[in-house]
Design an enzyme around this catalytic site. Structure first.
Site, PDB file in Angstrom:
ATOM      1  N   ASP A 130       0.813  -1.225   0.000  1.00  0.00           N
ATOM      2  CA  ASP A 130       0.000   0.000   0.000  1.00  0.00           C
ATOM      3  C   ASP A 130       0.846   1.274   0.000  1.00  0.00           C
ATOM      4  O   ASP A 130       0.424   2.316   0.501  1.00  0.00           O
ATOM      5  CB  ASP A 130      -0.942   0.046   1.229  1.00  0.00           C
ATOM      6  N   LYS A 147       1.224   4.159  -8.896  1.00  0.00           N
ATOM      7  CA  LYS A 147       1.471   5.482  -9.483  1.00  0.00           C
ATOM      8  C   LYS A 147       2.911   5.614  -9.973  1.00  0.00           C
ATOM      9  O   LYS A 147       3.171   6.169 -11.045  1.00  0.00           O
ATOM     10  CB  LYS A 147       1.170   6.569  -8.451  1.00  0.00           C
ATOM     11  N   LYS A 207       2.830   2.126  -5.163  1.00  0.00           N
ATOM     12  CA  LYS A 207       3.681   1.629  -6.249  1.00  0.00           C
ATOM     13  C   LYS A 207       3.033   1.784  -7.611  1.00  0.00           C
ATOM     14  O   LYS A 207       3.726   1.978  -8.622  1.00  0.00           O
ATOM     15  CB  LYS A 207       4.035   0.165  -6.012  1.00  0.00           C
ATOM     16  N   THR A 260      -9.569  -5.391  -0.773  1.00  0.00           N
ATOM     17  CA  THR A 260     -10.541  -5.841   0.225  1.00  0.00           C
ATOM     18  C   THR A 260     -11.492  -4.743   0.674  1.00  0.00           C
ATOM     19  O   THR A 260     -12.578  -5.045   1.173  1.00  0.00           O
ATOM     20  CB  THR A 260      -9.806  -6.355   1.481  1.00  0.00           C
ATOM     21  N   GLY A 261     -11.088  -3.473   0.537  1.00  0.00           N
ATOM     22  CA  GLY A 261     -11.888  -2.382   1.080  1.00  0.00           C
ATOM     23  C   GLY A 261     -11.747  -2.234   2.584  1.00  0.00           C
ATOM     24  O   GLY A 261     -12.361  -1.355   3.194  1.00  0.00           O
ATOM     25  N   ARG A 262     -10.918  -3.072   3.189  1.00  0.00           N
ATOM     26  CA  ARG A 262     -10.737  -3.014   4.646  1.00  0.00           C
ATOM     27  C   ARG A 262     -10.013  -1.729   5.046  1.00  0.00           C
ATOM     28  O   ARG A 262      -9.075  -1.295   4.358  1.00  0.00           O
ATOM     29  CB  ARG A 262      -9.915  -4.211   5.136  1.00  0.00           C
ATOM     30  N   PRO A 263     -10.414  -1.110   6.171  1.00  0.00           N
ATOM     31  CA  PRO A 263      -9.664   0.049   6.664  1.00  0.00           C
ATOM     32  C   PRO A 263      -8.230  -0.356   6.967  1.00  0.00           C
ATOM     33  O   PRO A 263      -7.990  -1.385   7.606  1.00  0.00           O
ATOM     34  CB  PRO A 263     -10.405   0.439   7.950  1.00  0.00           C
ATOM     35  N   HIS A 287      -3.074  -2.095  -7.116  1.00  0.00           N
ATOM     36  CA  HIS A 287      -2.334  -0.855  -7.365  1.00  0.00           C
ATOM     37  C   HIS A 287      -3.300   0.157  -7.967  1.00  0.00           C
ATOM     38  O   HIS A 287      -3.972  -0.139  -8.959  1.00  0.00           O
ATOM     39  CB  HIS A 287      -1.171  -1.113  -8.322  1.00  0.00           C
ATOM     40  N   GLY A 291       0.367  14.274  -4.317  1.00  0.00           N
ATOM     41  CA  GLY A 291      -1.015  14.155  -4.760  1.00  0.00           C
ATOM     42  C   GLY A 291      -1.202  12.832  -5.473  1.00  0.00           C
ATOM     43  O   GLY A 291      -0.232  12.188  -5.883  1.00  0.00           O
TER      44      GLY A 291
END
Length: 423
Positions: free
Chosen positions: A12, A17, A15, A301-304, A40, A414
């Site tokens: 996370d 970008k 990479k 996963t969408g996990r926090p 990614h 950004g």
């Protein structure tokens, strides 16, 4: 020239970008390990994409994108990614190595069942089938892409594989057994889906090297998820290191000239395992909401994500095991709201301070030792030169550079493609 782009930490790091940036001037981008268990994120003129299997060069018409033999190939997921790109007018150039192995539906089932069996002791798997896939690969009962085009051979392999799998399903997991005919037909259909892309990638790459092509090796996750040098067993199941690119892509070791290691200006992680600089509560939620373009939530996963301050001990170690020649520091813009910024510069383990990254038995007892740097309290998006950043922002980058002992040559401020500062 061959360049590897890999992560310094838990994954996370941003990479996608950085790979996208280098892909603009590259002929070939190769995913060399992992599967659809991580993503990614890329933002460009076509919109925002979360790529899971496809290399991050897919938006460039001149780039050949290769899924290497080290990848765990989930074919339905790949088809969904290609469909999603097609809906936005993108038709990427794709090759799949004939030696790439197939992640089957039963790999996903076994991943889910094992986490269920482990209960509170589970490893935080994404339940994408990755561990069972690599277990089969190294047990020599995996299925290569080429096998899908030889029906009799495939059938014989499946009968041998499922004989053992069904015993495990019946007596260990107490789950329904697999039907050989059903799995066989499914895999035959997978073969037809990928037939246009499967080829002898090894020979293609040898010629590309002779021709002096620019090649990018794209890694998934980061150093601390490597099964040998990471926080094992809270790791992934394939090597996340640049050195594995020589195996997972089929590139001679001496051809890798540059290793760009990507690290965030703070820390984040998805999944279980020790995370020394982690913090919680409202403070963590505030950084999570501000992080990236849509917050710090897993692209797959969408996990926090778990949140932490920049960890110099882990990052220096991560750069070393990757063989970093340069570092890309991402998401510096996210920290602009803070008055002071903690940076972890050492670990306190049983009263002794160390700057060396330890094995898990010690890491699990480690407490962070912080230095506190002044914030810059402003938005730095839109700045294109390092010297134009606020003084405290520059000092923050320079402090990290000294601590990790590798030059920071790229700073992102950004999420968009060109929100990048070359230092």
């Amino acid at each position: 020239m061959v360049r590897a782009i890999v992560g310094a930490n838990w994954g996370d790091e941003g990479k996608g970008k950085i790979t996208d940036m280098f892909a603009e001037k590259s002929d070939i981008v190769i995913r060399f390990q992992g599967g659809s268990n991580a993503g990614h994120t890329i933002i460009n003129e076509y919109g925002k994409f979360a790529l899971h299997l496809l290399p991050s060069g897919v938006c460039y018409k001149h780039t050949m994108n290769i899924i290497g033999n080290g990848v765990a190939l989930n074919i339905p997921n790949l088809m969904n990614e290609l469909k999603s790109l097609g809906e936005r007018g993108i038709t990427p150039n794709i090759m799949i190595s004939e030696r790439t192995q197939i992640l089957t539906p039963y790999h996903v089932l076994f991943d889910v069942y094992e986490e269920e069996r482990l209960g509170a002791k589970q490893f935080g798997s994404t339940k994408s089938g990755i561990a069972p896939f690599y277990s089969d690969k190294y047990s020599k009962i995996g299925i290569q892409a080429a096998d899908l085009f030889y029906p009799q051979r495939l059938r014989e392999k499946l009968e041998n594989i499922l004989e053992v799998k069904n015993l495990i399903l019946k007596y260990i997991y107490n789950k329904p057994e697999l039907d050989v005919d059903e799995v066989y037909e499914q895999l035959i259909s997978y073969g037809e889906m990928i037939r246009p892309y499967v080829t002898n990638v090894f020979e293609y790459l040898q010629q590309a090297l002779k021709d002096g092509k620019n090649i990018l090796l794209e890694g998934q996750l980061g150093s601390l998820r490597d099964p040998d040098f990471g926080i094992y067993p809270y790791s992934t199941s394939s090597s996340t290191l640049a050195g594995f690119g020589t195996v997972g892509a089929g590139i001679p070791p001496h051809e890798i000239k540059n290793v760009t290691v990507v690290s965030k200006a703070y820390s984040s992680a998805v999944g279980a395992g020790p995370f020394v600089s982690e913090f919680f509560g409202d403070e963590a939620e505030e950084l999570r909401k501000r992080g990236g373009d849509a917050g710090e939530y897993g692209a797959t996963t969408g996990r926090p994500r778990r949140m932490g301050w920049f960890d110099c001990v882990a990052s220096r170690y991560g750069c070393k095991v990757q063989g970093a020649t340069e570092v890309a520091l991402t998401c510096i813009d996210v920290l602009g709201y803070l008055d002071t910024i903690p940076v972890c510069v050492g670990y306190d383990i049983d009263g002794e301070i160390t700057k060396s990254f330890p094995v898990n038995a010690l890491l699990e007892k480690a407490k962070p030792v912080f230095e506190y740097l002044p914030g810059w309290k402003c938005d730095v998006r839109g700045i294109t030169k390092f010297e134009d950043l606020p003084e405290n922002c520059r000092k923050y980058v320079e402090f990290i550079e000294r601590e990790i002992e590798v030059p920071i040559k790229i700073v992102t401020n950004g999420p968009k493609r060109h929100e990048i500062i070359i230092k």
